[in-house]
Motif scaffolding. Structure first.
Motif, short mmCIF file in Angstrom:
data_model
loop_
_atom_site.label_atom_id
_atom_site.label_comp_id
_atom_site.label_asym_id
_atom_site.label_seq_id
_atom_site.Cartn_x
_atom_site.Cartn_y
_atom_site.Cartn_z
N GLU A 31 48.75 44.73 42.22
CA GLU A 31 47.56 45.46 41.81
C GLU A 31 47.13 45.07 40.41
OE1 GLU A 31 50.36 47.01 42.87
OE2 GLU A 31 49.80 47.76 44.84
N GLU A 32 48.11 44.76 39.59
CA GLU A 32 47.83 44.39 38.20
C GLU A 32 46.92 43.16 38.12
OE1 GLU A 32 50.44 43.34 34.21
OE2 GLU A 32 51.38 43.26 36.18
N TYR A 33 47.16 42.19 38.99
CA TYR A 33 46.37 40.96 38.99
C TYR A 33 45.09 41.09 39.81
CZ TYR A 33 50.82 39.06 37.41
OH TYR A 33 51.96 38.84 36.73
N SER A 34 45.09 42.00 40.74
CA SER A 34 43.96 42.10 41.67
C SER A 34 42.72 42.75 41.06
CB SER A 34 44.38 42.88 42.91
OG SER A 34 44.64 44.23 42.59
N ALA A 35 42.88 43.53 40.03
CA ALA A 35 41.74 44.26 39.45
C ALA A 35 40.62 43.32 39.03
CB ALA A 35 42.20 45.10 38.28
N LEU A 36 40.98 42.25 38.37
CA LEU A 36 39.98 41.29 37.91
C LEU A 36 39.26 40.65 39.10
CD1 LEU A 36 38.81 39.91 35.39
CD2 LEU A 36 40.56 38.16 35.67
N TRP A 37 40.00 40.32 40.14
CA TRP A 37 39.39 39.68 41.31
C TRP A 37 38.49 40.65 42.07
CZ3 TRP A 37 39.24 34.75 41.20
CH2 TRP A 37 40.26 34.03 40.60
N ILE A 38 38.89 41.90 42.12
CA ILE A 38 38.06 42.90 42.81
C ILE A 38 36.75 43.11 42.04
CG2 ILE A 38 37.91 45.35 43.42
CD1 ILE A 38 40.91 45.18 44.14
N VAL A 39 36.85 43.19 40.72
CA VAL A 39 35.63 43.34 39.90
C VAL A 39 34.72 42.13 40.10
CG1 VAL A 39 34.78 43.40 37.52
CG2 VAL A 39 36.67 44.88 38.21
N LEU A 40 35.29 40.95 40.13
CA LEU A 40 34.51 39.73 40.35
C LEU A 40 33.81 39.77 41.71
CD1 LEU A 40 33.69 36.80 39.67
CD2 LEU A 40 35.81 36.09 40.77
N ALA A 41 34.54 40.11 42.76
CA ALA A 41 33.95 40.13 44.10
C ALA A 41 32.84 41.18 44.21
CB ALA A 41 35.04 40.39 45.14
N VAL A 42 33.06 42.35 43.65
CA VAL A 42 32.04 43.40 43.70
C VAL A 42 30.80 42.98 42.90
CG1 VAL A 42 31.53 45.78 43.00
CG2 VAL A 42 33.67 45.26 44.17
N SER A 43 31.02 42.32 41.77
CA SER A 43 29.89 41.82 40.98
C SER A 43 29.09 40.79 41.77
CB SER A 43 30.37 41.19 39.68
OG SER A 43 31.05 42.12 38.90
N LEU A 44 29.78 39.90 42.44
CA LEU A 44 29.11 38.89 43.24
C LEU A 44 28.33 39.52 44.40
CD1 LEU A 44 31.75 36.03 43.31
CD2 LEU A 44 29.58 36.07 42.08
N ILE A 45 28.91 40.55 45.00
CA ILE A 45 28.20 41.26 46.07
C ILE A 45 26.93 41.88 45.51
CG2 ILE A 45 28.30 43.27 47.61
CD1 ILE A 45 31.28 42.59 48.05
N GLY A 46 27.03 42.51 44.34
CA GLY A 46 25.86 43.13 43.71
C GLY A 46 24.77 42.12 43.40
N ILE A 47 25.16 40.98 42.86
CA ILE A 47 24.19 39.94 42.55
C ILE A 47 23.59 39.36 43.82
CG2 ILE A 47 23.94 37.62 41.57
CD1 ILE A 47 25.95 38.49 39.42
N SER A 48 24.41 39.24 44.87
CA SER A 48 23.90 38.71 46.14
C SER A 48 22.88 39.66 46.78
CB SER A 48 25.06 38.49 47.12
OG SER A 48 25.95 37.54 46.62
N LEU A 49 23.11 40.95 46.62
CA LEU A 49 22.19 41.92 47.22
C LEU A 49 20.94 42.13 46.38
CD1 LEU A 49 24.71 44.65 48.45
CD2 LEU A 49 23.39 43.04 49.84
N ARG A 50 21.06 42.04 45.07
CA ARG A 50 19.95 42.35 44.17
C ARG A 50 19.62 41.15 43.30
NH1 ARG A 50 18.87 47.76 42.81
NH2 ARG A 50 17.12 46.69 41.84
N ARG A 51 18.78 40.29 43.77
CA ARG A 51 18.37 39.10 43.02
C ARG A 51 17.63 39.49 41.74
NH1 ARG A 51 16.82 33.48 43.45
NH2 ARG A 51 16.16 33.08 41.32
N ASP A 52 16.96 40.62 41.76
CA ASP A 52 16.21 41.03 40.58
C ASP A 52 17.12 41.31 39.38
OD1 ASP A 52 17.11 43.22 42.14
OD2 ASP A 52 15.74 44.57 41.09
N VAL A 53 18.38 41.68 39.64
CA VAL A 53 19.33 41.90 38.55
C VAL A 53 19.59 40.58 37.83
CG1 VAL A 53 21.70 42.56 38.00
CG2 VAL A 53 20.40 43.89 39.66
#
Length: 140
Positions: A31-53
């Motif tokens: 879990e210690e290492y996964s936090a950064l990867w989860i934040v990255l994946a969620v950020s990429l999902i957000g950018i993929s869904l909202r191009r205006d951001v």
């Protein structure tokens, strides 16, 4: 982004998130290492869904080509990941050093106790007599 590129980016982002969660579930990634990867994946999902951001961030930063902001984000994320992993590796190295020292101390104490009790070590036993516990274990 075109619709096809947006769909592919979203699919890759979701797959990255699922991969990280599966690795954590199987205890292949802590879990210690996964936090950064989860934040990255969620950020990429957000950018993929909202191009205006992405467009807003590019405008705010004064970048005329919005995908260049993605490269900037990638460099920032890799830098943070490298720093995070360096901190973790440093902590683990300190723990390893401490364990090596403790092991050396316990080994010295064990040798001292054996010499005080005059218990022969393996190399000192030349008569070929085996210790009873070890002989019984070998017969099984």
């Amino acid at each position: 982004m075109t619709d096809r590129v947006q769909v592919v980016a979203l699919a890759c982002s979701v797959l990255l998130l699922l991969l990280v969660l599966e690795l954590v579930r199987r205890r292949r990634l802590s879990e210690e290492y996964s936090a950064l990867w989860i934040v990255l994946a969620v950020s990429l999902i957000g950018i993929s869904l909202r191009r205006d951001v992405l467009d807003s961030a590019a405008k705010w930063l004064g970048v005329y080509y919005p995908p260049a902001v993605l490269v900037l984000m990638l460099v920032a994320i890799i830098s943070v990941a490298a720093l995070s992993f360096s901190v973790i590796l440093s902590r683990h190295q300190r723990q390893i050093d401490r364990l090596i020292e403790e092991n050396a101390i316990m080994g010295a104490e064990l040798r001292e106790l054996r010499s005080n009790l005059h218990v022969p070590t393996k190399s000192e036993r030349s008569d070929g007599v085996q210790e009873p516990v070890r002989a019984a274990a070998r017969e099984r």
